[in-house]
Write an enzyme that holds these catalytic residues in place. Structure first.
Site, PDB file in Angstrom:
ATOM      1  N   ARG A  55      -4.650  -3.713   0.503  1.00 47.88           N
ATOM      2  CA  ARG A  55      -3.489  -4.570   0.244  1.00 47.88           C
ATOM      3  C   ARG A  55      -2.382  -4.345   1.296  1.00 47.88           C
ATOM      4  O   ARG A  55      -2.197  -5.159   2.203  1.00 47.88           O
ATOM      5  CB  ARG A  55      -2.931  -4.297  -1.181  1.00 47.88           C
ATOM      6  CG  ARG A  55      -1.989  -5.382  -1.713  1.00 47.88           C
ATOM      7  CD  ARG A  55      -0.571  -5.369  -1.180  1.00 47.88           C
ATOM      8  NE  ARG A  55       0.144  -4.116  -1.429  1.00 47.88           N
ATOM      9  CZ  ARG A  55       1.364  -3.881  -0.960  1.00 47.88           C
ATOM     10  NH1 ARG A  55       2.010  -4.789  -0.225  1.00 47.88           N
ATOM     11  NH2 ARG A  55       1.952  -2.717  -1.181  1.00 47.88           N
ATOM     12  N   CYS A  86       5.018  -3.509   8.172  1.00 50.89           N
ATOM     13  CA  CYS A  86       5.724  -4.572   7.462  1.00 50.89           C
ATOM     14  C   CYS A  86       6.437  -5.481   8.461  1.00 50.89           C
ATOM     15  O   CYS A  86       7.234  -5.001   9.263  1.00 50.89           O
ATOM     16  CB  CYS A  86       6.727  -3.954   6.492  1.00 50.89           C
ATOM     17  SG  CYS A  86       7.761  -5.179   5.684  1.00 50.89           S
TER      18      CYS A  86
END
Lengths: 300, 300
Positions: free
Chosen positions: A16, A239
């Site tokens: 994920r 990110c």
């Protein structure tokens, strides 16, 4: 001198958190092979996928299939960014759900277009519903040390946010150094406080290795009594909303250090490296973690 | 909780330990530019070069010129593997000389074709002569934790070897985890003992980052009171006789962690990265340290 935990639980976040920002599209079949290889290596807690809008994260468009087709071994988290995500996750029969929020307002707004307060207000009924349904809830707290926009985050702000999650009934707090800027003393201080304030809650440390302090931070967190770490096989991840955030700390390097320290994880480093090998050909960048490099070069 | 040193001395080993096994030939001018850029960044102790036979290490064939043409700022070490090397070093007017030996017999034999005992016997008159001439002597002790051939090294064997060096009158012991296999508890234990046994001697820790434990080991060594670390700008280095040994821990990453911990080094991370930039184009592999990657991408 050191009192360290005897056992540590690794929460594998590669499928994920690791893959969500991967530029190359990774096929459902390849993801499932990665997931099952990780399970074969001994992983018993894993972030599988995210029920986020495919418009924002196209890589996670196959979330439902991934949950349904993954072998149910141990605890498998699916991420739900909001009520809609949680609904989809429940429909897919997930039994463990992760929600997330940033301590930094600015980061939270750039990440999900809401203030931290708005996020918390929106999550309250979602978590109430999930707990009512007997779902294990993991709260992921990002920018708990530094924010790329706001700088240093106050320890009390992290504790306040965690306290609110605890009062909502979450089972686990996963607290992250999202941009890999914390030092080991800061790691010790925050995790020591969290263990003290919330003795009944699972506390998990999540480090990024941007400035190469992740392993030192893990050693400091172990000294604070932390026995749960989020890690990502192959160090996959990063990110897009956090400038300079590189990969998560690598599962194989963390497990190797824990092995060396005599701390049990139930995980086989070589088999993690074999799992990394299954995914390495599908990602857009070379994988250069310590243990995987040795594995590829057949050095033991 | 943590009692850490207030000041730390960095011994930059890039120009010697870092470049000695570099495949590409690096010109004298480029080495000197690297050395002077490192000095401009605040480095005050540095391994400059090695008076080793050019037959074995062609990269160091310019040793004499490097010593003579380097600006004399602080302490500059030249490595002398034997009596001949020490003689050449003295002729070049070096005022600080490093000698080396492996705790592991097998490693020492593969490295310099002598047993550890034979090395020590040969070094004894060399060190006596150097001390008689008022030269600062640094003893570099390799494979102090693990050997690629013999496995785990006994702590008492390291202490015995160090004790012999101390009785010969050396000024500094630089103790190395040559193959990057030590864990932070082992790091703490050995360096705690060394500080205790040899309170009058400078004790320096030298870590390789092969298994990504170097930064955790440095944090543990700080806890043991160590305030001197060998590091290599750009993480340059590795040992051809130590299978799987990758680079030394990177100067820029270590200094950044120390900065973050409020520990003074007198060194500017950005300027170290600028020094790395001068050498990056001349080496055969990409430089991917934490701080240099951020520097290249202009992320602060």
């Amino acid at each position: 001198m050191f009192i360290l935990p005897k056992n540590v639980t690794i929460i594998e976040v590669g499928p994920r958190d690791g893959l969500q920002n991967e530029k190359n599209h990774v096929d459902e079949t390849d993801k499932l092979q990665f997931i099952h290889s990780l399970q074969a290596a001994g992983i018993r807690e894993m972030e599988l996928t995210s029920f986020v809008s495919p418009k924002w994260v196209p890589q996670m468009a196959d979330a439902k299939a991934i949950v349904e087709k993954s072998d149910r071994i141990g605890r498998q988290f699916v991420l739900a960014p909001n009520a809609k995500g949680a609904e989809l996750a429940l429909e897919s029969n997930a039994d463990s759900i992760a929600v997330f929020v940033g301590v930094s307002n600015t980061f939270n707004q750039k990440n999900i277009n809401r203030t931290t307060e708005e996020s918390m207000d929106a999550l309250e009924p979602v978590i109430a519903k999930l707990k009512h349904d007997g779902i294990f809830v993991r709260a992921c707290i990002s920018t708990a040390f530094y924010c790329p926009y706001e700088g240093k985050i106050e320890l009390k702000d992290v504790l306040n946010l965690c306290s609110r999650f605890v009062s909502m009934g979450v089972d686990e707090l996963s607290v992250a150094d999202t941009i890999g800027m914390a030092n080991p003393v800061e790691s010790y201080e925050l995790f020591f406080q969290l263990k003290k304030e919330f003795p009944e809650i699972l506390i998990t440390a999540h480090f990024h290795d941007t400035r190469k302090m992740a392993m030192a931070n893990i050693f400091a967190a172990l000294q604070a009594g932390i026995d749960r770490f989020d890690t990502s096989a192959g160090g996959l991840g990063g990110c897009p909303f956090a400038p300079g955030a590189t990969g998560n700390v690598a599962t194989e390097d963390v497990v190797n250090m824990l092995d060396s320290l005599g701390i049990e994880t139930g995980i086989d480093v070589d088999k993690i490296c074999a799992a990394v090998e299954t995914i390495a050909q599908h990602v857009s960048h070379p994988i250069e973690t310590g243990m995987y490099r040795l594995y590829k070069n057949k050095i033991h």
